[in-house]
Scaffold this motif. Sequence first.
Motif, PDB file in Angstrom:
ATOM      1  N   UNK A   1      -9.511 -38.756  -1.345  1.00 16.91           N
ATOM      2  CA  UNK A   1      -8.198 -39.312  -1.662  1.00 16.91           C
ATOM      3  C   UNK A   1      -7.881 -39.239  -3.153  1.00 16.91           C
ATOM      4  N   UNK A   2      -8.918 -39.302  -3.982  1.00 17.69           N
ATOM      5  CA  UNK A   2      -8.724 -39.284  -5.435  1.00 17.69           C
ATOM      6  C   UNK A   2      -8.653 -37.824  -5.908  1.00 17.69           C
ATOM      7  N   UNK A   3      -7.442 -37.332  -6.081  1.00 15.63           N
ATOM      8  CA  UNK A   3      -7.225 -35.923  -6.422  1.00 15.63           C
ATOM      9  C   UNK A   3      -7.950 -35.531  -7.721  1.00 15.63           C
ATOM     10  N   UNK A   4      -7.852 -36.365  -8.737  1.00 18.58           N
ATOM     11  CA  UNK A   4      -8.462 -36.022 -10.021  1.00 18.58           C
ATOM     12  C   UNK A   4      -9.985 -35.995  -9.930  1.00 18.58           C
TER      13      UNK A   4
ATOM     14  N   UNK B   1     -15.096 -32.832  -9.583  1.00 14.57           N
ATOM     15  CA  UNK B   1     -16.280 -32.376  -8.857  1.00 14.57           C
ATOM     16  C   UNK B   1     -16.215 -30.878  -8.576  1.00 14.57           C
ATOM     17  N   UNK B   2     -15.003 -30.371  -8.368  1.00 12.31           N
ATOM     18  CA  UNK B   2     -14.855 -28.935  -8.154  1.00 12.31           C
ATOM     19  C   UNK B   2     -15.338 -28.128  -9.349  1.00 12.31           C
ATOM     20  N   UNK B   3     -15.036 -28.620 -10.539  1.00 10.71           N
ATOM     21  CA  UNK B   3     -15.513 -27.944 -11.746  1.00 10.71           C
ATOM     22  C   UNK B   3     -17.030 -27.977 -11.833  1.00 10.71           C
TER      23      UNK B   3
ATOM     24  N   UNK C   1     -22.268 -25.155 -11.378  1.00  9.10           N
ATOM     25  CA  UNK C   1     -23.650 -25.190 -10.884  1.00  9.10           C
ATOM     26  C   UNK C   1     -23.959 -24.070  -9.898  1.00  9.10           C
ATOM     27  N   UNK C   2     -22.960 -23.599  -9.170  1.00  6.24           N
ATOM     28  CA  UNK C   2     -23.211 -22.617  -8.108  1.00  6.24           C
ATOM     29  C   UNK C   2     -22.599 -21.260  -8.408  1.00  6.24           C
ATOM     30  N   UNK C   3     -22.341 -21.002  -9.702  1.00 10.44           N
ATOM     31  CA  UNK C   3     -21.804 -19.699 -10.110  1.00 10.44           C
ATOM     32  C   UNK C   3     -20.539 -19.362  -9.311  1.00 10.44           C
ATOM     33  N   UNK C   4     -19.738 -20.364  -9.101  1.00 11.79           N
ATOM     34  CA  UNK C   4     -18.607 -20.198  -8.198  1.00 11.79           C
ATOM     35  C   UNK C   4     -17.274 -20.045  -8.897  1.00 11.79           C
ATOM     36  N   UNK C   5     -16.221 -20.118  -8.076  1.00  9.85           N
ATOM     37  CA  UNK C   5     -14.860 -19.998  -8.571  1.00  9.85           C
ATOM     38  C   UNK C   5     -13.944 -20.856  -7.707  1.00  9.85           C
ATOM     39  N   UNK C   6     -13.188 -21.743  -8.348  1.00 13.23           N
ATOM     40  CA  UNK C   6     -12.235 -22.567  -7.610  1.00 13.23           C
ATOM     41  C   UNK C   6     -11.102 -21.685  -7.092  1.00 13.23           C
ATOM     42  N   UNK C   7     -10.807 -21.808  -5.820  1.00 15.24           N
ATOM     43  CA  UNK C   7      -9.767 -20.995  -5.206  1.00 15.24           C
ATOM     44  C   UNK C   7      -8.386 -21.601  -5.459  1.00 15.24           C
ATOM     45  N   UNK C   8      -7.424 -20.739  -5.679  1.00  9.83           N
ATOM     46  CA  UNK C   8      -6.045 -21.199  -5.845  1.00  9.83           C
ATOM     47  C   UNK C   8      -5.489 -21.627  -4.485  1.00  9.83           C
ATOM     48  N   UNK C   9      -4.355 -22.308  -4.516  1.00 10.03           N
ATOM     49  CA  UNK C   9      -3.713 -22.727  -3.274  1.00 10.03           C
ATOM     50  C   UNK C   9      -3.356 -21.520  -2.419  1.00 10.03           C
ATOM     51  N   UNK C  10      -2.921 -20.426  -3.061  1.00  4.41           N
ATOM     52  CA  UNK C  10      -2.559 -19.214  -2.333  1.00  4.41           C
ATOM     53  C   UNK C  10      -3.773 -18.586  -1.677  1.00  4.41           C
ATOM     54  N   UNK C  11      -4.908 -18.561  -2.383  1.00  3.68           N
ATOM     55  CA  UNK C  11      -6.133 -17.995  -1.810  1.00  3.68           C
ATOM     56  C   UNK C  11      -6.621 -18.841  -0.644  1.00  3.68           C
TER      57      UNK C  11
END
Length: 283
Positions: free
Chosen positions: A248-251, A256-258, A263-273
């Motif tokens: 519920x807490x967007x921020x 946590x996404x960052x 930590x996992x060599x990842x990439x946050x996906x955009x809304x379109x992706x």
Amino acid sequence: MNFPISPIPKNPLGEGRYIKTAAALIIGDEILNGNTLDRNSNYFARFCFENGIELQKIEVIADDELEIIEASRRMVQKYDFVITSGGIGPTHDDITYASLAKSFGQELKYHDETIVRMEESSRHRTWIAQQSEEQRTARRRMALFPEAGEVLLVASDIWVPVVRLEGKLCIFPGIPSLFQKLLDNLKPFLPLPTEDARPFRLQVFTPLPESSIAPFLTALQNRVKPENIRIGSYPFLQPGAHIALIGLDRERVKELGLEVEKELQGRILSAEETEAMTKVKRQ
């Protein structure tokens, strides 16, 4: 066709209350024997998530009166919003309306306005004039509803209504195109959560295999569980996975996404992706 829409009734859950939990009851032998692919539960699941409702159960049962009665009573007692899908046509195995009437101690009664709309919708079809009285009676079964049900005429171009029982249980057809349109048009009639009560979902792609990310995700989920944040991992056939963070807490979810991204060599996906990926999963 341009039928009038039903007026919005009072909140069936009571003033100030809104839907928090939901369940879906998918009815049909054709689902259980594999003849028909159930698309409606998936559409309902997305509807619930997008509108801040926690879908807690999806149940598939046969065209069996006793099963319909048992499941509908149980679900109405436990959940704020229940839908049924299937079994409301003109044939012998379409027993949903009759079974639900028995479930809640009601008689069946023809709904005159639905019959008028049904006839108006098909008056240009030549086969209507050729039907026998027995065939016309079978067709009118689709307007034979539990007598105390709310008949919600939610779409101006569809004669089929959504019948609501006990202020919670909404009866839908099984045809996916009809189900989807009626569900979308039902939104104004539902006491939905406010925007700030709806969960936010963030997705992160990592090229690492699930076995490599499992220890970190386990520790992270244990750490954020008191914050009511859920973390899921969805692998590909080749190495790589999508991690979903929901809360519920967007921020806080973004924060946590960052962390997951780093930590996992990842990439946050955009809304379109994320939307494109969702479309692929539906196919």
